[in-house]
Design an enzyme around this catalytic site. Structure first.
Site, PDB file in Angstrom:
ATOM      1  N   HIS A   1      -8.320   4.228  -0.669  1.00  0.00           N
ATOM      2  CA  HIS A   1      -8.011   3.857  -2.040  1.00  0.00           C
ATOM      3  C   HIS A   1      -8.625   2.495  -2.317  1.00  0.00           C
ATOM      4  O   HIS A   1      -8.516   1.584  -1.495  1.00  0.00           O
ATOM      5  CB  HIS A   1      -6.500   3.696  -2.245  1.00  0.00           C
ATOM      6  CG  HIS A   1      -5.724   4.959  -2.184  1.00  0.00           C
ATOM      7  ND1 HIS A   1      -5.370   5.646  -3.306  1.00  0.00           N
ATOM      8  CD2 HIS A   1      -5.219   5.644  -1.139  1.00  0.00           C
ATOM      9  CE1 HIS A   1      -4.664   6.714  -2.956  1.00  0.00           C
ATOM     10  NE2 HIS A   1      -4.567   6.731  -1.638  1.00  0.00           N
TER      11      HIS A   1
ATOM     12  N   HIS B   1      -8.641   9.181   4.157  1.00  0.00           N
ATOM     13  CA  HIS B   1      -9.099   8.846   2.805  1.00  0.00           C
ATOM     14  C   HIS B   1      -8.932   7.346   2.583  1.00  0.00           C
ATOM     15  O   HIS B   1      -8.313   6.662   3.389  1.00  0.00           O
ATOM     16  CB  HIS B   1      -8.353   9.643   1.737  1.00  0.00           C
ATOM     17  CG  HIS B   1      -6.909   9.298   1.576  1.00  0.00           C
ATOM     18  ND1 HIS B   1      -5.947   9.665   2.491  1.00  0.00           N
ATOM     19  CD2 HIS B   1      -6.262   8.608   0.615  1.00  0.00           C
ATOM     20  CE1 HIS B   1      -4.763   9.228   2.077  1.00  0.00           C
ATOM     21  NE2 HIS B   1      -4.934   8.574   0.946  1.00  0.00           N
TER      22      HIS B   1
ATOM     23  N   TYR C   1       1.117   1.211  -5.848  1.00  0.00           N
ATOM     24  CA  TYR C   1       0.911   2.540  -5.271  1.00  0.00           C
ATOM     25  C   TYR C   1      -0.030   2.471  -4.069  1.00  0.00           C
ATOM     26  O   TYR C   1       0.246   3.042  -3.010  1.00  0.00           O
ATOM     27  CB  TYR C   1       0.338   3.481  -6.343  1.00  0.00           C
ATOM     28  CG  TYR C   1      -0.090   4.817  -5.817  1.00  0.00           C
ATOM     29  CD1 TYR C   1       0.846   5.807  -5.520  1.00  0.00           C
ATOM     30  CD2 TYR C   1      -1.428   5.107  -5.599  1.00  0.00           C
ATOM     31  CE1 TYR C   1       0.454   7.040  -5.024  1.00  0.00           C
ATOM     32  CE2 TYR C   1      -1.840   6.331  -5.110  1.00  0.00           C
ATOM     33  CZ  TYR C   1      -0.894   7.294  -4.825  1.00  0.00           C
ATOM     34  OH  TYR C   1      -1.288   8.506  -4.335  1.00  0.00           O
TER      35      TYR C   1
ATOM     36  N   GLN D   1       0.874   3.008   0.214  1.00  0.00           N
ATOM     37  CA  GLN D   1       0.338   4.165   0.904  1.00  0.00           C
ATOM     38  C   GLN D   1       0.585   4.127   2.399  1.00  0.00           C
ATOM     39  O   GLN D   1       0.945   5.131   3.005  1.00  0.00           O
ATOM     40  CB  GLN D   1      -1.172   4.303   0.660  1.00  0.00           C
ATOM     41  CG  GLN D   1      -1.508   4.806  -0.709  1.00  0.00           C
ATOM     42  CD  GLN D   1      -0.932   6.194  -0.934  1.00  0.00           C
ATOM     43  OE1 GLN D   1      -1.329   7.147  -0.302  1.00  0.00           O
ATOM     44  NE2 GLN D   1      -0.001   6.302  -1.847  1.00  0.00           N
TER      45      GLN D   1
END
Length: 133
Positions: A65, A63, A126, A130
């Site tokens: 971000h 994934h 945040y 990761q």
């Protein structure tokens, strides 16, 4: 010099940020080197083209971000559509395993959250954290 918190246009003053997450189809772990490096370059190219600023980006194997800043006229859906469409087309042309292992590169879904000034630092931290987790 400190970066200005607001962006100014002829008629608007704004500070619009979005935290966006999306995954490859079936959440396959295909976003690894050299695909991840090429993806980052393509995302920056397209963001510049459509007038979106990528403040923070982290590509994980399954994934990614993004924290982006956008104009008030750019909807989150349009931003995601532009970024996913452009990167899918080019990455699938350049990397044959993405064509043979997946019917499409990205899932149709995504996560988006609007972020104001107070939560902006928390979102950036945040995203940056990761890779450490």
């Amino acid at each position: 010099m400190a970066k200005e918190r607001w962006t100014h246009s002829d008629t608007t003053v704004y500070n619009i940020g979005y935290h966006i997450i999306w995954c490859p189809k079936y959440r396959r772990k295909v976003l690894q080197s050299p695909i991840s490096e090429r993806l980052e370059v393509l995302l920056k190219e397209k963001a510049d083209e459509i007038g979106v600023v990528i403040e923070t980006m982290e590509v994980m194997p399954d994934h990614l971000h993004l924290f982006v800043k956008a104009k008030p006229t750019a909807s989150p859906h349009w931003i995601v559509q532009q970024l996913k469409g452009y990167t899918s087309r080019i990455l699938r042309q350049e990397f044959k395993p993405l064509r043979t292992r997946l019917p499409s590169l990205w899932t149709r879904s995504y996560y988006v959250e609007s972020c104001g000034h107070i939560s902006e630092d928390a979102v950036k931290k945040y995203i940056e954290d990761q890779k450490r987790n």
